[in-house]
Design a protein around this motif. Structure first.
Motif, PDB file in Angstrom:
ATOM      1  N   GLY A  46      43.304  93.152  28.852  1.00 31.25           N
ATOM      2  CA  GLY A  46      42.786  91.893  29.383  1.00 31.25           C
ATOM      3  C   GLY A  46      43.700  91.254  30.408  1.00 31.25           C
ATOM      4  N   LEU A  47      44.993  91.564  30.339  1.00 33.60           N
ATOM      5  CA  LEU A  47      45.975  91.042  31.300  1.00 33.60           C
ATOM      6  C   LEU A  47      46.313  92.055  32.389  1.00 33.60           C
ATOM      7  N   HIS A  48      45.623  93.197  32.392  1.00 34.51           N
ATOM      8  CA  HIS A  48      45.868  94.260  33.380  1.00 34.51           C
ATOM      9  C   HIS A  48      47.303  94.764  33.299  1.00 34.51           C
ATOM     10  N   LEU A  49      47.788  94.924  32.063  1.00 33.38           N
ATOM     11  CA  LEU A  49      49.118  95.466  31.810  1.00 33.38           C
ATOM     12  C   LEU A  49      48.992  96.866  31.212  1.00 33.38           C
ATOM     13  N   PRO A  50      50.031  97.691  31.306  1.00 36.43           N
ATOM     14  CA  PRO A  50      49.968  99.023  30.689  1.00 36.43           C
ATOM     15  C   PRO A  50      49.693  98.917  29.196  1.00 36.43           C
ATOM     16  N   VAL A  51      48.695  99.666  28.721  1.00 33.41           N
ATOM     17  CA  VAL A  51      48.276  99.504  27.329  1.00 33.41           C
ATOM     18  C   VAL A  51      49.168 100.249  26.346  1.00 33.41           C
ATOM     19  N   ASP A  52      50.126 101.015  26.848  1.00 31.99           N
ATOM     20  CA  ASP A  52      50.999 101.767  25.951  1.00 31.99           C
ATOM     21  C   ASP A  52      52.376 101.129  25.799  1.00 31.99           C
ATOM     22  N   ALA A  53      52.536  99.868  26.271  1.00 32.80           N
ATOM     23  CA  ALA A  53      53.859  99.232  26.219  1.00 32.80           C
ATOM     24  C   ALA A  53      53.701  97.756  25.906  1.00 32.80           C
ATOM     25  N   LEU A  54      53.701  97.409  24.623  1.00 36.95           N
ATOM     26  CA  LEU A  54      53.533  96.019  24.213  1.00 36.95           C
ATOM     27  C   LEU A  54      54.848  95.241  24.244  1.00 36.95           C
ATOM     28  N   ASP A  55      55.925  95.847  23.759  1.00 37.13           N
ATOM     29  CA  ASP A  55      57.185  95.129  23.563  1.00 37.13           C
ATOM     30  C   ASP A  55      57.704  94.395  24.802  1.00 37.13           C
ATOM     31  N   PRO A  56      57.662  94.994  26.007  1.00 39.59           N
ATOM     32  CA  PRO A  56      58.242  94.289  27.161  1.00 39.59           C
ATOM     33  C   PRO A  56      57.560  92.963  27.486  1.00 39.59           C
ATOM     34  N   TRP A  57      56.337  92.777  27.006  1.00 38.87           N
ATOM     35  CA  TRP A  57      55.557  91.601  27.405  1.00 38.87           C
ATOM     36  C   TRP A  57      55.424  90.548  26.312  1.00 38.87           C
ATOM     37  N   LEU A  58      55.951  90.807  25.129  1.00 40.32           N
ATOM     38  CA  LEU A  58      55.660  89.956  23.983  1.00 40.32           C
ATOM     39  C   LEU A  58      55.980  88.483  24.231  1.00 40.32           C
ATOM     40  N   ASP A  59      57.065  88.187  24.903  1.00 46.54           N
ATOM     41  CA  ASP A  59      57.468  86.790  25.102  1.00 46.54           C
ATOM     42  C   ASP A  59      57.071  86.239  26.465  1.00 46.54           C
ATOM     43  N   ALA A  60      56.237  86.991  27.177  1.00 43.39           N
ATOM     44  CA  ALA A  60      55.761  86.506  28.479  1.00 43.39           C
ATOM     45  C   ALA A  60      54.809  85.334  28.275  1.00 43.39           C
ATOM     46  N   ARG A  61      55.042  84.241  29.010  1.00 39.54           N
ATOM     47  CA  ARG A  61      54.153  83.081  28.954  1.00 39.54           C
ATOM     48  C   ARG A  61      52.961  83.321  29.873  1.00 39.54           C
ATOM     49  N   LEU A  62      51.806  82.826  29.454  1.00 42.85           N
ATOM     50  CA  LEU A  62      50.565  83.103  30.167  1.00 42.85           C
ATOM     51  C   LEU A  62      50.059  81.867  30.883  1.00 42.85           C
ATOM     52  N   THR A  63      49.334  82.104  31.971  1.00 46.00           N
ATOM     53  CA  THR A  63      48.713  80.995  32.685  1.00 46.00           C
ATOM     54  C   THR A  63      47.514  80.481  31.890  1.00 46.00           C
ATOM     55  N   ARG A  64      47.054  79.315  32.248  1.00 49.97           N
ATOM     56  CA  ARG A  64      45.890  78.744  31.572  1.00 49.97           C
ATOM     57  C   ARG A  64      44.681  79.673  31.691  1.00 49.97           C
ATOM     58  N   ALA A  65      44.457  80.225  32.880  1.00 52.03           N
ATOM     59  CA  ALA A  65      43.318  81.121  33.070  1.00 52.03           C
ATOM     60  C   ALA A  65      43.455  82.368  32.198  1.00 52.03           C
ATOM     61  N   GLU A  66      44.654  82.927  32.100  1.00 47.91           N
ATOM     62  CA  GLU A  66      44.874  84.097  31.257  1.00 47.91           C
ATOM     63  C   GLU A  66      44.646  83.763  29.799  1.00 47.91           C
ATOM     64  N   ARG A  67      45.105  82.614  29.355  1.00 45.92           N
ATOM     65  CA  ARG A  67      44.917  82.224  27.963  1.00 45.92           C
ATOM     66  C   ARG A  67      43.433  82.039  27.646  1.00 45.92           C
ATOM     67  N   ALA A  68      42.711  81.445  28.568  1.00 48.37           N
ATOM     68  CA  ALA A  68      41.279  81.236  28.353  1.00 48.37           C
ATOM     69  C   ALA A  68      40.543  82.573  28.269  1.00 48.37           C
ATOM     70  N   ARG A  69      40.926  83.512  29.130  1.00 44.88           N
ATOM     71  CA  ARG A  69      40.268  84.819  29.120  1.00 44.88           C
ATOM     72  C   ARG A  69      40.528  85.544  27.802  1.00 44.88           C
TER      73      ARG A  69
END
Length: 306
Positions: A46-69
């Motif tokens: 849903g965020l257009h990130l690589p689906v095989d790598a969760l750990d690098p993104w865990l603490d990434a803050r999301l924009t309002r539009a991303e959170r709504a999606r």
């Protein structure tokens, strides 16, 4: 307040999705097997990130539009019961991406894992010792074309024919073939199994045909009812189409060719019904006795013994 207001990071949304999926008792089986895997896939894709790598993104803050999606996707997954691949229009087999929508079942097959493993060109025991020597491959019941594409990637010198009875599925397969740049190597045919192939012979036939029995069809979870029933229904015991493939495949295999077929849970029935066929049952990480291999010689020896 909504989930989009309360949650801030990828970690927040993954945790929330797992809780929501568990509470809603959704059913998996379209590329994931647990609530955590499903949550990770929906959030990352849903965020257009690589689906095989969760750990690098865990603490990434999301924009309002991303959170709504993400909040919308998670809620729709629970309320509509649509498979995540349909909601996102995308899924993967062994890291290879495929378009996915209601025109065909969500791509998933144990054969995909086997094609990527050592049975085709690996060291030691191998069904096909030299993938470069394979010239013609057939994918029966291709659906959205995923196995045909994986076969083209596995056997770089092969021309691949792919057959399906559904015009809608073939339209999706055509999009996937084009997206992978394989239109010059994969030919799509509309028809009933071998009917449109006019006597062509193949070094390898791969097939993931409909194999769900009548009892299981009547009890399919809601997620599976979003997919075309034509791709599931295999008759009273689930093996009507498998029997036809076994009967017709010998006329379409090269002398040194082979057939790999996924059948679900019908192993005992086939073993009893075809005692003279030396089925080689191929296990994967998530399956046991659901895929078989037969050579052209095996089929030639046993085809008239039923």
């Amino acid at each position: 307040m909504t989930a989009a207001d309360d949650l801030r990071t990828v970690r927040d949304f993954v945790r929330y999705a797992v809780s929501r999926f568990n509470a809603a008792e959704i059913v998996f089986g379209h590329g994931t097997t647990t609530a955590l895997d499903e949550a990770a896939f929906i959030v990352l894709e849903g965020l257009h990130l690589p689906v095989d790598a969760l750990d690098p993104w865990l603490d990434a803050r999301l924009t309002r539009a991303e959170r709504a999606r993400l909040a919308e996707l998670i809620e729709e997954r629970c309320t509509s019961r649509k498979p995540a691949a349909y909601l996102l229009g995308r899924t993967y087999i062994r890291g290879v991406p495929f378009r996915s929508d209601e025109r065909a079942i969500v791509p998933r097959s144990f054969i995909g894992e086997l094609l990527a493993g050592g049975l085709f060109g690996g060291e030691g025991f191998s069904l096909v010792p030299d993938p470069d020597a394979v010239e013609r491959v057939l994918d029966l019941c291709t659906g959205g074309g995923s196995l045909a594409i994986l076969a083209a990637l596995t056997f770089p010198n092969a021309e691949v024919d792919a057959v399906d009875l559904s015009p809608a599925a073939l339209s999706l397969a055509r999009e996937n073939v084009t997206e992978h740049g394989l239109a010059d190597r994969i030919a799509l045919f509309e028809g009933d199994l071998f009917a449109p192939l006019k006597g062509r012979r193949y070094d390898l036939i791969i097939t993931n045909p409909p194999y769900v029995d009548a009892e299981a069809m009547a009890a399919l979870p809601a997620e599976y009812r979003h997919e075309p029933s034509l791709a599931f229904a295999g008759g009273p015991d689930g093996l009507d189409i498998v029997r036809r493939i076994l009967a017709e495949a010998p006329a379409h295999l090269a002398r040194a060719g082979g057939l790999i077929c996924e059948i679900g849970t019908g192993r005992e029935i086939l073993d009893e019904e075809y005692p003279h066929l030396p089925f080689l049952w191929l296990d994967t990480e998530d399956s046991e006795g659901e895929v078989f291999w037969l050579t052209a010689r095996d089929l030639g020896a046993g085809k008239d013994l039923r």
